[in-house]
Design a protein around this motif. Sequence first.
Motif, PDB file in Angstrom:
ATOM      1  N   UNK A 176     116.773  -7.121  27.330  1.00 36.80           N
ATOM      2  CA  UNK A 176     117.092  -5.685  27.357  1.00 36.80           C
ATOM      3  C   UNK A 176     118.564  -5.562  27.723  1.00 36.80           C
ATOM      4  N   UNK A 177     119.327  -4.932  26.850  1.00 39.00           N
ATOM      5  CA  UNK A 177     120.786  -4.871  27.062  1.00 39.00           C
ATOM      6  C   UNK A 177     121.147  -4.048  28.297  1.00 39.00           C
ATOM      7  N   UNK A 178     120.351  -3.051  28.603  1.00 41.92           N
ATOM      8  CA  UNK A 178     120.646  -2.202  29.755  1.00 41.92           C
ATOM      9  C   UNK A 178     121.705  -1.161  29.430  1.00 41.92           C
ATOM     10  N   UNK A 179     121.836  -0.192  30.310  1.00 41.99           N
ATOM     11  CA  UNK A 179     122.815   0.885  30.119  1.00 41.99           C
ATOM     12  C   UNK A 179     124.200   0.385  30.524  1.00 41.99           C
ATOM     13  N   UNK A 180     125.171   0.513  29.679  1.00 45.39           N
ATOM     14  CA  UNK A 180     126.507   0.029  30.045  1.00 45.39           C
ATOM     15  C   UNK A 180     127.110   0.904  31.143  1.00 45.39           C
ATOM     16  N   UNK A 181     127.999   0.293  31.947  1.00 47.24           N
ATOM     17  CA  UNK A 181     128.681   1.026  33.009  1.00 47.24           C
ATOM     18  C   UNK A 181     130.058   1.393  32.512  1.00 47.24           C
ATOM     19  N   UNK A 182     130.200   2.627  32.013  1.00 45.57           N
ATOM     20  CA  UNK A 182     131.494   3.047  31.503  1.00 45.57           C
ATOM     21  C   UNK A 182     131.630   4.558  31.656  1.00 45.57           C
ATOM     22  N   UNK A 183     132.730   5.095  31.171  1.00 43.88           N
ATOM     23  CA  UNK A 183     133.014   6.520  31.304  1.00 43.88           C
ATOM     24  C   UNK A 183     131.917   7.368  30.677  1.00 43.88           C
ATOM     25  N   UNK A 184     131.427   6.920  29.535  1.00 44.17           N
ATOM     26  CA  UNK A 184     130.431   7.728  28.821  1.00 44.17           C
ATOM     27  C   UNK A 184     129.141   7.857  29.606  1.00 44.17           C
ATOM     28  N   UNK A 185     128.823   6.821  30.387  1.00 43.65           N
ATOM     29  CA  UNK A 185     127.558   6.883  31.127  1.00 43.65           C
ATOM     30  C   UNK A 185     127.760   7.413  32.547  1.00 43.65           C
ATOM     31  N   UNK A 186     128.951   7.306  33.111  1.00 46.11           N
ATOM     32  CA  UNK A 186     129.201   7.786  34.465  1.00 46.11           C
ATOM     33  C   UNK A 186     129.632   9.234  34.481  1.00 46.11           C
ATOM     34  N   UNK A 187     130.617   9.577  33.706  1.00 42.41           N
ATOM     35  CA  UNK A 187     131.155  10.950  33.737  1.00 42.41           C
ATOM     36  C   UNK A 187     131.871  11.241  32.418  1.00 42.41           C
ATOM     37  N   UNK A 188     131.112  11.570  31.378  1.00 43.42           N
ATOM     38  CA  UNK A 188     131.742  11.907  30.100  1.00 43.42           C
ATOM     39  C   UNK A 188     132.599  13.163  30.248  1.00 43.42           C
ATOM     40  N   UNK A 189     133.539  13.306  29.345  1.00 48.53           N
ATOM     41  CA  UNK A 189     134.480  14.433  29.412  1.00 48.53           C
ATOM     42  C   UNK A 189     133.756  15.776  29.371  1.00 48.53           C
ATOM     43  N   UNK A 190     132.711  15.888  28.569  1.00 48.85           N
ATOM     44  CA  UNK A 190     132.000  17.156  28.444  1.00 48.85           C
ATOM     45  C   UNK A 190     131.349  17.558  29.769  1.00 48.85           C
ATOM     46  N   UNK A 191     130.802  16.594  30.474  1.00 47.13           N
ATOM     47  CA  UNK A 191     130.177  16.877  31.766  1.00 47.13           C
ATOM     48  C   UNK A 191     131.236  17.263  32.788  1.00 47.13           C
ATOM     49  N   UNK A 192     132.344  16.544  32.768  1.00 47.77           N
ATOM     50  CA  UNK A 192     133.421  16.865  33.704  1.00 47.77           C
ATOM     51  C   UNK A 192     133.918  18.295  33.473  1.00 47.77           C
ATOM     52  N   UNK A 193     134.078  18.662  32.224  1.00 48.00           N
ATOM     53  CA  UNK A 193     134.558  20.014  31.902  1.00 48.00           C
ATOM     54  C   UNK A 193     133.544  21.059  32.343  1.00 48.00           C
ATOM     55  N   UNK A 194     132.275  20.775  32.128  1.00 49.32           N
ATOM     56  CA  UNK A 194     131.230  21.721  32.531  1.00 49.32           C
ATOM     57  C   UNK A 194     131.213  21.904  34.050  1.00 49.32           C
ATOM     58  N   UNK A 195     131.383  20.831  34.772  1.00 49.23           N
ATOM     59  CA  UNK A 195     131.422  20.929  36.242  1.00 49.23           C
ATOM     60  C   UNK A 195     132.634  21.718  36.705  1.00 49.23           C
ATOM     61  N   UNK A 196     133.748  21.517  36.062  1.00 52.27           N
ATOM     62  CA  UNK A 196     134.951  22.274  36.428  1.00 52.27           C
ATOM     63  C   UNK A 196     134.705  23.771  36.232  1.00 52.27           C
ATOM     64  N   UNK A 197     134.048  24.099  35.116  1.00 56.31           N
ATOM     65  CA  UNK A 197     133.784  25.507  34.826  1.00 56.31           C
ATOM     66  C   UNK A 197     132.777  26.093  35.821  1.00 56.31           C
ATOM     67  N   UNK A 198     131.782  25.310  36.176  1.00 58.33           N
ATOM     68  CA  UNK A 198     130.714  25.811  37.050  1.00 58.33           C
ATOM     69  C   UNK A 198     131.142  25.896  38.508  1.00 58.33           C
ATOM     70  N   UNK A 199     131.981  24.981  38.939  1.00 56.50           N
ATOM     71  CA  UNK A 199     132.347  24.922  40.360  1.00 56.50           C
ATOM     72  C   UNK A 199     133.686  25.563  40.649  1.00 56.50           C
ATOM     73  N   UNK A 200     134.489  25.760  39.611  1.00 49.72           N
ATOM     74  CA  UNK A 200     135.822  26.295  39.853  1.00 49.72           C
ATOM     75  C   UNK A 200     136.794  25.248  40.350  1.00 49.72           C
ATOM     76  N   UNK A 201     136.373  23.992  40.360  1.00 50.59           N
ATOM     77  CA  UNK A 201     137.232  22.894  40.815  1.00 50.59           C
ATOM     78  C   UNK A 201     137.856  22.270  39.579  1.00 50.59           C
ATOM     79  N   UNK A 202     139.161  22.144  39.543  1.00 50.22           N
ATOM     80  CA  UNK A 202     139.829  21.597  38.384  1.00 50.22           C
ATOM     81  C   UNK A 202     140.172  20.122  38.602  1.00 50.22           C
ATOM     82  N   UNK A 203     140.458  19.425  37.500  1.00 49.99           N
ATOM     83  CA  UNK A 203     140.915  18.030  37.575  1.00 49.99           C
ATOM     84  C   UNK A 203     139.838  17.045  37.950  1.00 49.99           C
ATOM     85  N   UNK A 204     138.597  17.303  37.558  1.00 51.65           N
ATOM     86  CA  UNK A 204     137.508  16.360  37.864  1.00 51.65           C
ATOM     87  C   UNK A 204     137.561  15.239  36.823  1.00 51.65           C
ATOM     88  N   UNK A 205     137.854  14.006  37.279  1.00 48.48           N
ATOM     89  CA  UNK A 205     137.920  12.861  36.377  1.00 48.48           C
ATOM     90  C   UNK A 205     137.081  11.695  36.862  1.00 48.48           C
TER      91      UNK A 205
END
Lengths: 91, 220
Positions: free
Chosen positions: B34-63
């Motif tokens: 079983x290859x398993x889930x890779x540990x990378x940006x896409x699985x930890x914090x994709x750009x779309x999720x970061x942007x959504x959190x910024x919009x929801x929390x009002x906190x900018x620059x979440x990377x």
Amino acid sequence: MRIIEIEALENGAHRNQSTSRDIAVPEGWAVIPDDMELPATFPFVDIAVEDGVVTSMTAGVMPEPAPAPEPEPDIWDELADAIRNGVNGVD
Amino acid sequence: MQDRISNHPNRWVLTPVAGETNTYDFTRADDPTVAGTPLNKATFLPDAVASALEAATGVSGITLPAEALNALATVLSGFGDISKTAYVETGSYVGTGIISSLSSQSGDNVYIRNVNTAPSLTFSFKPLFLFIKAVTASSKKYYQHGTSQLLFDPTIASPEAITGANGLQWIYPLTNIGNRGFIVSENTIKWFYASSTSDAADLLNTSGNTYYYLAIGVSE
């Protein structure tokens, strides 16, 4: 959920409650089935209960309403005349 | 996420790099099933999720994941204790006409008649506030909605009911709102009129009248 106290009060009424949520039925109370129609005299009713559920409910006797108190005699006109005409003494 | 499952965990092949000293290429050779889930940006914090959190929390620059979690913590802390659950319950009762009211008073101790048969309401939770409104038929054949009355307020100490030698229950200390005293036991509130009266309406218990209530509580 409707519940009713099984034992009637001294005037023939039963304490009762209709609630939006299911609650733990207090001791001495019973559940009124949802499809049971309440007599017009409710909560003055006679009920039969089995296993915590009301199985029958019939109209009871509502007490006669207390008579309205006798109205106070209207003395204001007399008082107004006395003030206008003057009063030399009070009987 | 899915763990990597392999036949030879932690097996690596070291291949010397031509022309380099003590330099090797590492190649995994664990023979995964079983290859398993890779540990990378896409699985930890994709750009779309970061942007959504910024919009929801009002906190900018979440990377970074830590920044994302910190932004969420900041927002959640503003809600206070979210482990509590608020409850609202509504219902009604029909007045019985029984008057539970003051019988006699001695200092702070009051004797209440008909306490055992005073109007009461039971809830699925311990209420903090209880509002009751009467709906009565007027002489003109329409229904009037009375003013909602706050019957119970937790800032007022719940009195203790004790049966005295004469069989009457007396309440100490006497606390009330608008001359209505109350007794709270578990999820049940019972109330009486803390003064003399011959009118069940003072007790929100007029015979045959329908009263509607709203109770608010919070989980323990």
